[in-house]
Write an enzyme that holds these catalytic residues in place. Sequence first.
Site, mmCIF file in Angstrom:
data_model
loop_
_atom_site.group_PDB
_atom_site.id
_atom_site.type_symbol
_atom_site.label_atom_id
_atom_site.label_comp_id
_atom_site.label_asym_id
_atom_site.label_seq_id
_atom_site.Cartn_x
_atom_site.Cartn_y
_atom_site.Cartn_z
ATOM 1 N N GLU A 1 22.628 15.201 7.760
ATOM 2 C CA GLU A 1 21.516 16.172 7.814
ATOM 3 C C GLU A 1 21.975 17.553 7.334
ATOM 4 O O GLU A 1 21.198 18.311 6.785
ATOM 5 C CB GLU A 1 20.965 16.284 9.238
ATOM 6 C CG GLU A 1 20.297 15.005 9.743
ATOM 7 C CD GLU A 1 18.785 14.970 9.554
ATOM 8 O OE1 GLU A 1 18.146 16.015 9.699
ATOM 9 O OE2 GLU A 1 18.251 13.874 9.263
ATOM 10 N N CYS B 1 21.825 2.645 10.501
ATOM 11 C CA CYS B 1 21.135 3.938 10.578
ATOM 12 C C CYS B 1 20.816 4.318 9.145
ATOM 13 O O CYS B 1 21.700 4.262 8.275
ATOM 14 C CB CYS B 1 22.039 4.999 11.218
ATOM 15 S SG CYS B 1 21.342 6.663 11.106
ATOM 16 N N HIS C 1 20.387 6.947 7.702
ATOM 17 C CA HIS C 1 21.090 8.113 7.152
ATOM 18 C C HIS C 1 22.425 7.717 6.498
ATOM 19 O O HIS C 1 22.940 8.427 5.637
ATOM 20 C CB HIS C 1 21.442 9.108 8.259
ATOM 21 C CG HIS C 1 20.308 9.973 8.690
ATOM 22 N ND1 HIS C 1 19.153 9.475 9.229
ATOM 23 C CD2 HIS C 1 20.170 11.318 8.674
ATOM 24 C CE1 HIS C 1 18.351 10.472 9.529
ATOM 25 N NE2 HIS C 1 18.944 11.611 9.216
ATOM 26 N N CYS D 1 13.558 3.638 10.423
ATOM 27 C CA CYS D 1 14.498 4.340 11.297
ATOM 28 C C CYS D 1 14.943 3.322 12.351
ATOM 29 O O CYS D 1 14.106 2.738 13.047
ATOM 30 C CB CYS D 1 13.758 5.505 11.954
ATOM 31 S SG CYS D 1 14.714 6.366 13.212
ATOM 32 N N ASP E 1 10.392 8.117 9.444
ATOM 33 C CA ASP E 1 11.770 8.278 9.952
ATOM 34 C C ASP E 1 11.834 9.578 10.744
ATOM 35 O O ASP E 1 10.990 10.464 10.575
ATOM 36 C CB ASP E 1 12.777 8.336 8.793
ATOM 37 C CG ASP E 1 14.219 8.453 9.299
ATOM 38 O OD1 ASP E 1 14.622 7.632 10.147
ATOM 39 O OD2 ASP E 1 14.936 9.380 8.888
ATOM 40 N N SER E 2 12.858 9.679 11.589
ATOM 41 C CA SER E 2 13.060 10.921 12.338
ATOM 42 C C SER E 2 13.322 12.096 11.382
ATOM 43 O O SER E 2 13.068 13.240 11.733
ATOM 44 C CB SER E 2 14.249 10.768 13.283
ATOM 45 O OG SER E 2 15.407 10.474 12.529
HETATM 46 N N1 DGL Z 1 17.736 7.623 10.632
HETATM 47 C C1 DGL Z 1 17.694 7.233 11.990
HETATM 48 C C2 DGL Z 1 18.149 5.775 12.185
HETATM 49 O O1 DGL Z 1 18.059 5.004 11.297
HETATM 50 C C3 DGL Z 1 18.391 8.033 13.016
HETATM 51 C C4 DGL Z 1 18.770 9.417 12.845
HETATM 52 C C5 DGL Z 1 18.519 10.210 14.121
HETATM 53 O O2 DGL Z 1 19.379 10.225 14.996
HETATM 54 O O3 DGL Z 1 17.443 10.794 14.159
HETATM 55 O O4 DGL Z 1 18.594 5.383 13.213
#
Ligand code: DGL
Length: 274
Positions: free
Chosen positions: A159, A193, A195, A74, A11-12
């Site tokens: 974050e 997403c 997150h 991600c 993931d990012s």
């Molecule tokens: N967790 C990432 C996703 O599922 C994105 C978060 C980011 O913008 O890096 O899209």
Amino acid sequence: MQQKYPIGVFDSGYGGLTVLKEFVQDLPEYDFIYLGDNARAPYGNLSYETVYAYTLECVKHLFDMGCRLVILACNTASSKALRSIQQKDLPIINDGKRVLGVIRPTSEKIGEFTTTNQIGIFATTGTVKSESYKLEIEKFYPNIKVYQEACPDWVTLVENNAFNTPEADASIKLHIENLLAQSEEIDTIILGCTHFPLLMPKISQYLPENIRVISQGEIVSNALVDYLNRHIEINSACSKKGTLQFYTTGNTENFDTHAAVFFGKTIQSKFLML
Ligand code: DGL
């Protein structure tokens, strides 16, 4: 004796940990290596070229660490980099290595949840603009209409561990209103997403009760179990000692503090130099 390999999860940043948590629950005997590219996160507003270049670099690191199957946990990387990696890079690497994403398995299941055939997506700007969900869902369910709302500030809230602030409340209310203003018939919402599950308590607070929110981690994990059952040769090459390793390209102390929230357990990460 046949050599065995851990499964890579990318993931990012921290978001993919919400998916890894489900993998570990469903496949406790498997070995996983998680890599978060925290030094360069968020990916949500980056160009295709950049997300592709960063994702490929990280996937190659996971291959170098011994993984042969990598899951892009991600949505942004799945929507902007997965296809290129699968079509351009894996054939060159040509070693039976596989990379899978999260958008297809989620899209494949969504029809089981909606009765109005109108669904909403909350995601990053990158995922929304790529239209990946619309395109994938259309393949499986041509009758389903997809409405999207980009919530780039939600990634920052998560974050920064700021999901219990008045800013979080205001932003969540606003994005829900924006999405629901597009159709009164939406009965199912995908948190597109990884997150966003962290914002779930607040999202449920502001969302009408008749709208269902889909937990992507669970769906993706079920899809991985199914994939391993269908691909015996890949499954038998997975190492199964139940170990977990965590790598971050950012600060390990920060990662460990946040990871405890996303993963629900304390962990100790290692630094990966890019
Ligand atoms: N967790 C990432 C996703 O599922 C994105 C978060 C980011 O913008 O890096 O899209």
